[in-house]
Scaffold this active site. Sequence first.
Site, PDB file in Angstrom:
ATOM      1  N   GLU A  40      80.622  20.239  51.355  1.00 42.65           N
ATOM      2  CA  GLU A  40      80.110  20.649  52.663  1.00 42.65           C
ATOM      3  C   GLU A  40      79.121  19.752  53.233  1.00 42.65           C
ATOM      4  OE1 GLU A  40      76.937  24.292  54.175  1.00 42.65           O
ATOM      5  OE2 GLU A  40      77.655  24.494  52.011  1.00 42.65           O
ATOM      6  N   ASP A  69      80.612   9.246  59.018  1.00 45.87           N
ATOM      7  CA  ASP A  69      80.393  10.573  59.794  1.00 45.87           C
ATOM      8  C   ASP A  69      80.183  10.304  61.105  1.00 45.87           C
ATOM      9  OD1 ASP A  69      80.026  13.611  59.103  1.00 45.87           O
ATOM     10  OD2 ASP A  69      78.250  13.304  60.195  1.00 45.87           O
ATOM     11  N   TYR A 149      87.529  13.152  71.212  1.00 43.63           N
ATOM     12  CA  TYR A 149      86.923  13.110  72.382  1.00 43.63           C
ATOM     13  C   TYR A 149      87.239  11.369  73.180  1.00 43.63           C
ATOM     14  CZ  TYR A 149      84.010  16.869  70.768  1.00 43.63           C
ATOM     15  OH  TYR A 149      83.532  17.993  70.472  1.00 43.63           O
ATOM     16  N   ASP A 150      88.097  10.802  72.923  1.00 47.81           N
ATOM     17  CA  ASP A 150      88.647   9.335  73.420  1.00 47.81           C
ATOM     18  C   ASP A 150      89.053   9.486  74.930  1.00 47.81           C
ATOM     19  OD1 ASP A 150      88.036   7.823  71.185  1.00 47.81           O
ATOM     20  OD2 ASP A 150      90.203   7.734  70.426  1.00 47.81           O
ATOM     21  N   LYS A 170      89.929  -0.550  71.344  1.00 50.55           N
ATOM     22  CA  LYS A 170      88.963   0.440  70.581  1.00 50.55           C
ATOM     23  C   LYS A 170      88.611  -0.316  69.317  1.00 50.55           C
ATOM     24  CE  LYS A 170      87.959   5.064  68.864  1.00 50.55           C
ATOM     25  NZ  LYS A 170      88.550   6.273  68.404  1.00 50.55           N
ATOM     26  N   HIS A 175      82.322   2.262  67.919  1.00 54.55           N
ATOM     27  CA  HIS A 175      81.094   2.626  67.061  1.00 54.55           C
ATOM     28  C   HIS A 175      81.410   2.480  65.593  1.00 54.55           C
ATOM     29  CE1 HIS A 175      83.779   5.738  68.023  1.00 54.55           C
ATOM     30  NE2 HIS A 175      83.426   6.769  66.743  1.00 54.55           N
ATOM     31  N   ARG A 176      82.907   2.957  65.194  1.00 50.24           N
ATOM     32  CA  ARG A 176      83.436   2.654  63.797  1.00 50.24           C
ATOM     33  C   ARG A 176      83.612   1.102  63.507  1.00 50.24           C
ATOM     34  NH1 ARG A 176      86.626   6.152  64.605  1.00 50.24           N
ATOM     35  NH2 ARG A 176      85.295   7.891  63.744  1.00 50.24           N
TER      36      ARG A 176
HETATM   37  P1  ITT Z   1      86.076  14.164  57.933  1.00 51.30           P
HETATM   38  O1  ITT Z   1      84.725  14.447  57.817  1.00 51.30           O
HETATM   39  O2  ITT Z   1      87.304  14.321  56.771  1.00 51.30           O
HETATM   40  O3  ITT Z   1      86.041  12.434  57.669  1.00 51.30           O
HETATM   41  P2  ITT Z   1      85.824  15.009  60.702  1.00 51.30           P
HETATM   42  O4  ITT Z   1      86.834  14.805  61.981  1.00 51.30           O
HETATM   43  O5  ITT Z   1      85.529  16.386  60.129  1.00 51.30           O
HETATM   44  O6  ITT Z   1      86.755  14.418  59.279  1.00 51.30           O
HETATM   45  P3  ITT Z   1      83.174  14.317  61.264  1.00 51.30           P
HETATM   46  O7  ITT Z   1      82.613  15.557  60.629  1.00 51.30           O
HETATM   47  O8  ITT Z   1      82.438  13.185  61.102  1.00 51.30           O
HETATM   48  O9  ITT Z   1      84.711  14.030  60.728  1.00 51.30           O
HETATM   49  O10 ITT Z   1      83.460  14.680  62.769  1.00 51.30           O
HETATM   50  C1  ITT Z   1      83.853  13.314  63.677  1.00 51.30           C
HETATM   51  C2  ITT Z   1      84.198  14.325  64.949  1.00 51.30           C
HETATM   52  O11 ITT Z   1      83.559  13.509  65.880  1.00 51.30           O
HETATM   53  C3  ITT Z   1      85.689  14.155  65.078  1.00 51.30           C
HETATM   54  O12 ITT Z   1      86.474  15.146  64.581  1.00 51.30           O
HETATM   55  C4  ITT Z   1      86.054  13.915  66.540  1.00 51.30           C
HETATM   56  O13 ITT Z   1      85.826  15.218  67.312  1.00 51.30           O
HETATM   57  C5  ITT Z   1      84.611  13.014  67.079  1.00 51.30           C
HETATM   58  N1  ITT Z   1      84.835  11.773  66.767  1.00 51.30           N
HETATM   59  C6  ITT Z   1      84.353  10.695  66.043  1.00 51.30           C
HETATM   60  N2  ITT Z   1      84.663   9.413  66.131  1.00 51.30           N
HETATM   61  C7  ITT Z   1      85.683   9.568  67.181  1.00 51.30           C
HETATM   62  C8  ITT Z   1      86.203   8.837  68.010  1.00 51.30           C
HETATM   63  O14 ITT Z   1      86.599   7.356  67.347  1.00 51.30           O
HETATM   64  N3  ITT Z   1      87.040   9.010  68.958  1.00 51.30           N
HETATM   65  C9  ITT Z   1      86.930  10.308  69.271  1.00 51.30           C
HETATM   66  N4  ITT Z   1      86.381  11.234  68.737  1.00 51.30           N
HETATM   67  C10 ITT Z   1      85.743  10.802  67.592  1.00 51.30           C
END
Ligand code: ITT
Length: 191
Positions: A40, A69, A149-150, A170, A175-176
Amino acid sequence: MSRIVIATRNPGKIKEFLPLLAPLGLEPVAAGALGLPEPEESAPDFAGNARIKALAAAKASGLPALADDSGLCVAAMGGAPGVRSARFAAGDYPAAFARILAAAGAAGEWRAWFTCALCHALPDGGTATYIGEAHGRLAPPQGGEGFGYDPIFIPDGYGESYAQLGAEVKDKISHRARAFAQFAAARRLAP
Ligand code: ITT
């Protein structure tokens, strides 16, 4: 090549991780393929949730693990949805885009930024976390690449959304990618 568990179930993230890992000599193993439990995400911030996910994967697998995250922070929403980005969309991205653009339009404030906390965890409980940010502005959805949200995010210095710019751009400026560059630098300092 040493194996590292990629502790995410998000296929968009996995796709972006793969080209970043190869030059480091790291062979990714998907958490899903190992059948690892999904913890969680109970922390109030990105770093806390990345740590929860990475540690759970490292302890369950006995291998080093990386977790991400991340989320979109909208100035007009006081930094929301932020750590709740996945939950805010709940799978319906067009509806989430509309809510975000309405808030930005009402405030006349279009600035936004993505944040990524990348946590590297070892089975013995050791962790290191790296934070990357990418600033930009919101715009009506455009483009079909990427994920999440790209389509509504135009990074500073560009005139197109992440979803229009595509992986080649990208993966250099996101950020990643920025969090990953710090992880790579730390490995060079202490291999
Ligand atoms: P995991 O926990 O399994 O990694 P998740 O998608 O639930 O998958 P997060 O809780 O970190 O991961 O949520 C990240 C969210 O933020 C993701 O689902 C997108 O909605 C948004 N997000 C993060 N990075 C993004 C990116 O590079 N481009 C677009 N949206 C992004």
